[in-house]
Scaffold this motif. Structure first.
Motif, PDB file in Angstrom:
ATOM      1  N   GLN A 215       0.830  -1.204   0.028  1.00 59.97           N
ATOM      2  CA  GLN A 215      -0.089   0.027   0.017  1.00 59.97           C
ATOM      3  C   GLN A 215       0.802   1.464  -0.001  1.00 59.97           C
ATOM      4  OE1 GLN A 215      -2.796  -0.569   2.980  1.00 59.97           O
ATOM      5  NE2 GLN A 215      -3.667  -2.137   1.731  1.00 59.97           N
ATOM      6  N   SER A 216       2.054   0.966  -0.359  1.00 61.59           N
ATOM      7  CA  SER A 216       2.922   2.116  -0.522  1.00 61.59           C
ATOM      8  C   SER A 216       3.468   2.093  -2.029  1.00 61.59           C
ATOM      9  CB  SER A 216       3.957   2.204   0.625  1.00 61.59           C
ATOM     10  OG  SER A 216       4.776   1.022   0.395  1.00 61.59           O
ATOM     11  N   GLN A 235      12.456  12.560  -2.174  1.00 62.50           N
ATOM     12  CA  GLN A 235      11.412  11.658  -2.495  1.00 62.50           C
ATOM     13  C   GLN A 235      10.178  11.489  -1.744  1.00 62.50           C
ATOM     14  OE1 GLN A 235      13.851   8.029  -2.282  1.00 62.50           O
ATOM     15  NE2 GLN A 235      14.276   8.140  -4.398  1.00 62.50           N
ATOM     16  N   THR A 236       9.115  11.173  -2.241  1.00 52.92           N
ATOM     17  CA  THR A 236       7.877  11.044  -1.403  1.00 52.92           C
ATOM     18  C   THR A 236       7.611   9.624  -1.319  1.00 52.92           C
ATOM     19  OG1 THR A 236       7.238  13.440  -2.121  1.00 52.92           O
ATOM     20  CG2 THR A 236       5.676  11.778  -1.094  1.00 52.92           C
ATOM     21  N   ILE A 237       7.024   9.085  -0.082  1.00 52.47           N
ATOM     22  CA  ILE A 237       6.581   7.929  -0.077  1.00 52.47           C
ATOM     23  C   ILE A 237       5.223   8.020   0.108  1.00 52.47           C
ATOM     24  CG2 ILE A 237       6.468   5.772   1.552  1.00 52.47           C
ATOM     25  CD1 ILE A 237       9.347   6.502   2.276  1.00 52.47           C
ATOM     26  N   TYR A 238       4.190   7.464  -0.651  1.00 55.73           N
ATOM     27  CA  TYR A 238       2.876   7.534  -0.764  1.00 55.73           C
ATOM     28  C   TYR A 238       2.158   6.446   0.237  1.00 55.73           C
ATOM     29  CZ  TYR A 238       2.930  11.284  -3.916  1.00 55.73           C
ATOM     30  OH  TYR A 238       3.410  12.791  -4.634  1.00 55.73           O
ATOM     31  N   VAL A 239       1.285   6.674   1.218  1.00 56.67           N
ATOM     32  CA  VAL A 239       0.745   5.673   1.657  1.00 56.67           C
ATOM     33  C   VAL A 239      -0.745   5.611   1.828  1.00 56.67           C
ATOM     34  CG1 VAL A 239       2.691   5.067   3.260  1.00 56.67           C
ATOM     35  CG2 VAL A 239       1.006   6.644   4.130  1.00 56.67           C
ATOM     36  N   GLU A 240      -1.490   4.894   2.084  1.00 55.55           N
ATOM     37  CA  GLU A 240      -3.029   5.109   1.945  1.00 55.55           C
ATOM     38  C   GLU A 240      -3.672   5.723   3.369  1.00 55.55           C
ATOM     39  OE1 GLU A 240      -5.445   4.018  -0.158  1.00 55.55           O
ATOM     40  OE2 GLU A 240      -4.248   2.870  -1.767  1.00 55.55           O
ATOM     41  N   ARG A 241      -2.945   5.496   4.511  1.00 52.71           N
ATOM     42  CA  ARG A 241      -3.740   5.949   5.694  1.00 52.71           C
ATOM     43  C   ARG A 241      -2.879   6.682   6.586  1.00 52.71           C
ATOM     44  NH1 ARG A 241      -6.355   1.095   4.363  1.00 52.71           N
ATOM     45  NH2 ARG A 241      -5.040  -0.103   5.920  1.00 52.71           N
ATOM     46  N   GLU A 242      -3.457   7.488   7.525  1.00 52.98           N
ATOM     47  CA  GLU A 242      -2.545   8.273   8.145  1.00 52.98           C
ATOM     48  C   GLU A 242      -1.834   7.205   9.364  1.00 52.98           C
ATOM     49  OE1 GLU A 242      -1.677  11.312   8.743  1.00 52.98           O
ATOM     50  OE2 GLU A 242      -0.686  10.942  10.593  1.00 52.98           O
ATOM     51  N   SER A 243      -2.374   5.998   9.923  1.00 56.40           N
ATOM     52  CA  SER A 243      -2.057   4.972  10.581  1.00 56.40           C
ATOM     53  C   SER A 243      -0.564   4.563   9.726  1.00 56.40           C
ATOM     54  CB  SER A 243      -3.047   3.825  10.662  1.00 56.40           C
ATOM     55  OG  SER A 243      -3.453   3.403   9.631  1.00 56.40           O
ATOM     56  N   GLN A 244      -0.726   4.367   8.445  1.00 52.36           N
ATOM     57  CA  GLN A 244       0.271   3.864   7.830  1.00 52.36           C
ATOM     58  C   GLN A 244       1.654   4.649   7.724  1.00 52.36           C
ATOM     59  OE1 GLN A 244      -1.370   3.027   4.064  1.00 52.36           O
ATOM     60  NE2 GLN A 244      -2.188   0.958   4.815  1.00 52.36           N
ATOM     61  N   PHE A 280       9.822  12.223   2.343  1.00 52.96           N
ATOM     62  CA  PHE A 280       8.764  12.753   2.839  1.00 52.96           C
ATOM     63  C   PHE A 280       7.618  11.527   2.556  1.00 52.96           C
ATOM     64  CE2 PHE A 280      11.181  16.350   0.997  1.00 52.96           C
ATOM     65  CZ  PHE A 280      11.301  16.789   2.290  1.00 52.96           C
ATOM     66  N   VAL A 281       6.845  11.702   3.963  1.00 50.06           N
ATOM     67  CA  VAL A 281       5.742  10.548   3.797  1.00 50.06           C
ATOM     68  C   VAL A 281       4.435  11.171   3.747  1.00 50.06           C
ATOM     69  CG1 VAL A 281       4.931   8.318   4.769  1.00 50.06           C
ATOM     70  CG2 VAL A 281       7.217   9.016   5.345  1.00 50.06           C
ATOM     71  N   LYS A 282       3.784  10.951   2.849  1.00 51.24           N
ATOM     72  CA  LYS A 282       2.294  11.572   2.434  1.00 51.24           C
ATOM     73  C   LYS A 282       1.105  10.619   2.489  1.00 51.24           C
ATOM     74  CE  LYS A 282       3.843  15.629  -0.196  1.00 51.24           C
ATOM     75  NZ  LYS A 282       4.094  16.054  -1.544  1.00 51.24           N
ATOM     76  N   VAL A 283       0.326  10.944   2.980  1.00 51.48           N
ATOM     77  CA  VAL A 283      -1.113   9.964   2.940  1.00 51.48           C
ATOM     78  C   VAL A 283      -1.808  10.415   1.601  1.00 51.48           C
ATOM     79  CG1 VAL A 283      -3.341   9.445   3.825  1.00 51.48           C
ATOM     80  CG2 VAL A 283      -1.422   9.982   5.466  1.00 51.48           C
ATOM     81  N   ARG A 284      -1.916   9.676   0.739  1.00 56.48           N
ATOM     82  CA  ARG A 284      -2.785   9.712  -0.530  1.00 56.48           C
ATOM     83  C   ARG A 284      -3.610   8.813  -0.582  1.00 56.48           C
ATOM     84  NH1 ARG A 284      -0.769  12.808  -5.304  1.00 56.48           N
ATOM     85  NH2 ARG A 284      -0.421  14.105  -3.410  1.00 56.48           N
ATOM     86  N   GLU A 285      -4.967   8.924   0.069  1.00 56.01           N
ATOM     87  CA  GLU A 285      -5.958   7.666   0.060  1.00 56.01           C
ATOM     88  C   GLU A 285      -6.294   7.173  -1.298  1.00 56.01           C
ATOM     89  OE1 GLU A 285     -10.241   7.810   1.924  1.00 56.01           O
ATOM     90  OE2 GLU A 285      -8.806   9.025   3.106  1.00 56.01           O
TER      91      GLU A 285
END
Ligand SMILES: Nc1nc2c(ncn2[C@@H]2O[C@H](COP(=O)(O)OP(=O)(O)OP(=O)(O)O)[C@@H](O)[C@H]2O)c(=O)[nH]1
Ligand SMILES: [Mg+2]
Length: 304
Positions: A215-216, A235-244, A280-285
């Protein structure tokens, strides 16, 4: 520096296909002699086609690493599997990798079934021979050859390199006559910023557990060569949720720090210069349903 020989040259594409975790990416790196694609102990590490280039005698071999073929569930899975078969379609030779430890399980059987429809010459590569008994290998080679016609069967270890030179020599003879498509010293056609994003993704796969790696995704946002000869990469790491996002960051940022340190070291090796890496870690649902993310990975966006 290697030069293109004056005599007749050969050049062609070899697709490496197989179930997830069969060792396709490990083999590609061994064939090329350099890290051009990422590897992990988890399934479904590779997401798109990755080319690695090797020269053997008068032949330039362009290997295409593909995502593992499995029964897809999500949109991203479907895009990966479609891309894998697309890679096979465009190749001069299709090499099927089978994890000899696993043998012909359901996944391998269903790939064999579909491989029947592929018109190009096929090669069977029984991989991971370093951990399998010889008798089992012979039985496996026979069982697979009973199902479809392979032009040749090789037993290799992508990890130790055992048998890999024989595969290269064989393939060199099979390639069509023609000029080399890449300069003699080139080993990859992917831009460094893409490989850099993949390297960070590899560290995510190696460190994070369960569903999180799936999911990333990672994108290189900026790459600036600095005057002192180093490079500044964001670099940006995209994840699905804030908990992730919290898990990727870790306690007091410990996890992201460790991932960054490992990635930075390896990116510096491939870039051949000092690297300052900012993650950077960003939430992108729902990034798994966002066409833009697919474009940046080089995948077709499946309509559903
Ligand atoms: N013992 C042994 N392990 C291997 C060999 N080749 C690959 N592996 C291991 O198998 C695992 C999967 O390797 P990958 O190269 O990522 O497999 P893949 O087929 O590219 O997997 P996907 O990208 O997920 O489809 C890793 O832990 C490798 O170290 C081998 O010849 N021997
Ligand atoms: Mg792979």
């Amino acid at each position: 520096m290697a030069e293109q020989p004056a005599e007749e040259t050969r050049c062609g594409f070899v697709a490496l296909i197989g179930a997830p975790n069969a060792g396709k990416s490990t083999l590609l790196n061994t064939l090329v002699g350099s890290k051009v694609t990422i590897v992990s102990h988890k399934v479904q590490t590779t997401r798109t086609l990755v080319r690695g280039i090797a020269v053997t005698g008068n032949a330039q071999l362009i290997f295409v690493d593909t995502p593992g073929i499995f029964a897809p569930r999500r949109r991203l899975d479907r895009a990966m599997v479609t891309s894998a078969w697309g890679g096979a379609q465009d190749a001069d030779v299709v090499a099927l990798l089978v994890d000899a430890r696993k043998g012909l399980d359901e996944e391998a059987e269903s790939i064999l079934e579909r491989l029947k429809e592929v018109r190009q010459p096929k090669l069977l590569l029984l991989n991971k021979v370093d951990v399998v008994e010889r008798e089992k290998l012979l039985g496996l080679a026979k069982a697979a050859n009973d199902k479809i016609t392979f032009a040749a069967t090789f037993m290799v270890s992508a990890l130790t390199g055992d048998g890999v030179d024989d595969v290269k020599r064989y393939l060199a003879e099979q390639m069509p006559s023609g000029p080399w498509l890449y300069p003699p010293d080139q080993m990859s056609d992917a831009p460094l910023r893409q490989l850099a994003a993949e390297i960070t993704r590899e560290k995510l796969f190696q460190r994070l557990h369960q569903e999180l790696p799936y999911q990333s995704t990672v994108e290189t946002e900026s790459w600036k060569d600095l005057r002192d000869g180093s490079v500044r990469i964001e670099q940006t790491i995209y994840v699905e949720r804030e908990s992730q996002r919290k898990i990727v960051l870790g306690k007091a940022g410990a996890t992201i720090k460790a991932i960054g340190a490992e990635a930075r070291k390896e990116i510096a090796e491939v870039a051949e210069k000092p690297v300052h890496l900012f993650l950077f870690v960003k939430v992108r649902e729902g990034w798994g349903d966002d066409p833009e993310r697919y474009r940046s990975m080089g995948l077709e966006f499946p309509k559903e």
